[in-house]
Design a protein around this motif. Structure first.
Motif, short mmCIF file in Angstrom:
data_model
loop_
_atom_site.label_atom_id
_atom_site.label_comp_id
_atom_site.label_asym_id
_atom_site.label_seq_id
_atom_site.Cartn_x
_atom_site.Cartn_y
_atom_site.Cartn_z
N GLY A 418 47.23 -51.36 -11.95
CA GLY A 418 46.53 -50.51 -13.26
C GLY A 418 46.38 -51.33 -14.20
N THR A 427 48.09 -48.51 -8.79
CA THR A 427 47.61 -47.47 -9.13
C THR A 427 46.27 -47.16 -8.91
OG1 THR A 427 46.89 -47.92 -11.50
CG2 THR A 427 49.37 -47.10 -11.16
N ASP A 428 45.37 -48.16 -8.49
CA ASP A 428 44.17 -48.15 -8.30
C ASP A 428 43.94 -48.48 -6.88
OD1 ASP A 428 44.15 -48.25 -10.88
OD2 ASP A 428 42.72 -49.95 -11.30
N TYR A 429 43.25 -47.32 -6.05
CA TYR A 429 43.41 -47.22 -4.56
C TYR A 429 42.01 -47.23 -4.11
CZ TYR A 429 47.69 -45.43 -6.19
OH TYR A 429 49.02 -45.16 -7.05
N LYS A 444 36.93 -45.43 -4.12
CA LYS A 444 37.95 -45.89 -5.10
C LYS A 444 38.20 -44.81 -6.06
CE LYS A 444 36.92 -50.72 -5.00
NZ LYS A 444 36.69 -51.97 -5.80
N TYR A 446 42.01 -43.63 -9.00
CA TYR A 446 42.98 -43.90 -9.89
C TYR A 446 43.58 -42.65 -10.55
CZ TYR A 446 39.60 -44.38 -13.29
OH TYR A 446 38.53 -44.23 -14.15
#
Length: 531
Positions: A418, A427-429, A444, A446
């Motif tokens: 992140g 934290t960014d998926y 996407k 987060y």
């Protein structure tokens, strides 16, 4: 620069809103006005345009440190932030005596911004000379500014509170003065704090009043007759301003979008001077709103051709009157503002007053709410008729009663770090659904997990990484998450052929296996059902 680094660290080190405000109050009281203006610029989410790219910054870092490509890639994959990687690597080398402390404004105006006018060799000479002397904290912030990625973990509301304390003025006054476009300068900051100021910027919008999500039973609001009930329009929230013969259309994100909607701007010339409307820009045809995806066709185009304008004809649905013939009406009750709005817009083409939804009971309204999607709206807005027009999100008078979101169960495929205090966590998926025997990315997200869940998932990601692509990690397709989203549209830019609107994590489905996730066919069925 040192004082700004102290502020950045203080804000990044705490989650206490009071502590953040106290740190900003100290800074704004001590910093020179020119520095304070630049700090305010960054604190309110504004960013410099990127001055230098990774393509030049990485080789320059390797030149100073001697670090090979493979090791730099490993460090970058671990840290996930280029500015921080450079600062950490250069911090390993001995520094000369601390350089003379120079103001933040001097760094920006005399050193960083002029870089864009230099050739690459001159840029390299300048940047390397700074890297060799600056301590790690300042070096990190400098790199963030160079790459146009400086973000500070603080909300606009807290910034306004801090400035209001320093100026000893109402937060509403400060919030209004910070709206619109402004340049960070000594004059601007001094004007911001001035107890008496003549605001010469006729384009400046008012701070938007934001509704709170209705989370309690609607019946707790009392009698429906005390409330104005409207459909919640699915468009671009905006303020339309007509002052001194000019027209300005601002989005809620404080972006000037006048030129994107020429038909609205032209129609606004028929409004009296000194008019400010709050409302929604919609793709609108034959008396009803079109899907938001139609409006997106216009937003993403550089050139507005006749074909584009015909595919997504725009109108302005007005639901409040903030200024009439130069008089600020925000202190009046909504009941009166609404009456004046209806009188003002009577027989005005391209303008429609958001119609009131009449109901005798909350139960009847709940039934009507089920029609939201077929009407291309998002539910209801419920506003107290005696409410004044406030600023920010004040609970109690304005509520949004949105329809339930769409849901999809998807598998986690990729993760990356992140920003800010979360730059060391994944934290960014990126999430995928099944397309036959293949998992295909569709969204996407987060937001939606607790700090505890983020920490737990971060550990799992590190232990189950398959491949690394710079800061991005490919993970074993084992974790299922329930995602919520507001809409779905066809998208030739995405491999899946679809795009989800406002996807966010609803919950981590530890009770589900990857094979239980949804399929692309399910999402395409939903897409066809919407259209």
């Amino acid at each position: 620069m040192r004082r700004f680094a102290d502020l950045y660290d203080a804000l990044d080190a705490t989650t206490s809103t009071n502590a953040k405000v106290e740190a900003m109050v100290r800074y704004f009281r001590e910093a020179p006005p020119q520095d304070a203006a630049w700090a305010l610029y960054f604190l309110t989410g504004r960013r410099l345009k990127r001055l230098l790219t990774a393509k030049v910054l990485v080789p320059w870092t390797q030149e100073l440190t001697g670090i090979p490509d493979w090791l730099f890639a490993e460090v970058y994959a671990s840290v996930g932030d280029l500015a921080e990687v450079i600062a950490l690597l250069l911090d390993q080398y001995e520094r000369p005596a601390r350089p003379e402390e120079m103001p933040l404004s001097w760094w920006l105006e005399e050193r960083l911004l002029p870089l864009k006018d230099l050739d690459v060799a001159e840029q390299r000479e300048q940047v390397l000379s700074w890297w060799k002397v600056l301590p790690r904290r300042e070096l990190f912030l400098l790199n963030k500014m160079l790459t146009g990625e400086l973000r500070v973990g603080v909300s606009d509301t807290l910034v306004v509170r801090a400035i209001a304390q320093v100026a000893e003025l109402p937060p509403a006054t400060i919030s209004h003065r910070l709206m619109g476009t402004w340049a960070p300068s000594r004059a601007f900051f001094e004007q911001l704090l001035s107890p008496e100021v003549s605001d010469s910027d006729v384009s400046r919008p008012y701070p938007f009043y934001l509704a709170s999500p209705l989370e309690q039973p609607v019946e707790t609001l009392g009698a429906p007759k005390d409330w104005l009930i409207e459909w919640k329009w699915d468009g671009i929230r905006g303020q339309l301003i007509r002052r001194q013969g000019n027209v300005y259309l601002w989005s809620r994100g404080e972006e000037l979008i006048t030129e994107r909607f020429p038909e609205i701007s032209e129609a606004a010339e028929a409004l009296p001077d000194g008019t400010v409307l709050d409302g929604e820009v919609l793709a609108y045809e034959n008396g009803r709103p079109l899907p938001f995806s139609r409006l997106q066709r216009r937003i993403g185009r550089q050139k507005l051709t006749a074909k584009v304008l015909a595919e997504a004809p725009a109108s302005f649905i007005a639901y409040d009157l903030l200024e009439e013939r130069g008089e600020d009406l925000r202190h009046l009750p909504l009941r009166e503002r609404r009456w004046r709005l209806e009188a003002l817009l009577r027989d005005k083409p391209r303008f429609t007053v958001s119609p009131a939804v009449e109901t005798d009971s909350w139960g009847a309204l709940a039934e009507l709410r089920h029609e939201s999607r077929e009407r291309n709206v998002e539910g209801f807005m419920i506003k107290r008729l005696e409410s004044t027009y406030q600023h920010g999100r004040k609970r109690g008078d304005w509520w949004k009663w949105k329809i339930d979101p769409f849901t999809v169960d998807a598998v986690l495929l990729y993760a990356q770090p992140g920003h800010g205090r979360r730059s060391s966590l994944y934290t960014d998926y990126t999430f995928a659904v099944w397309n036959g025997q293949e998992l295909l990315p569709v969204a996407k997200a987060y937001s939606g997990l607790t700090d505890q869940e983020i920490a737990q998932l971060d550990r799992w990601i590190r232990d189950h990484t398959r491949e690394k692509f710079g800061p991005v990690r490919s993970v074993a397709p084992e974790q299922v998450f329930e995602l919520h989203f507001e809409g779905i549209a066809a998208s030739p830019r995405h491999k899946s052929g679809i795009a989800l609107r406002f996807p966010r994590i609803a919950r981590w489905r530890l009770d589900k296996k990857p094979q239980d996730a949804d399929s692309l066919a399910n999402l395409k069925e939903l897409l066809h059902a919407q259209h």
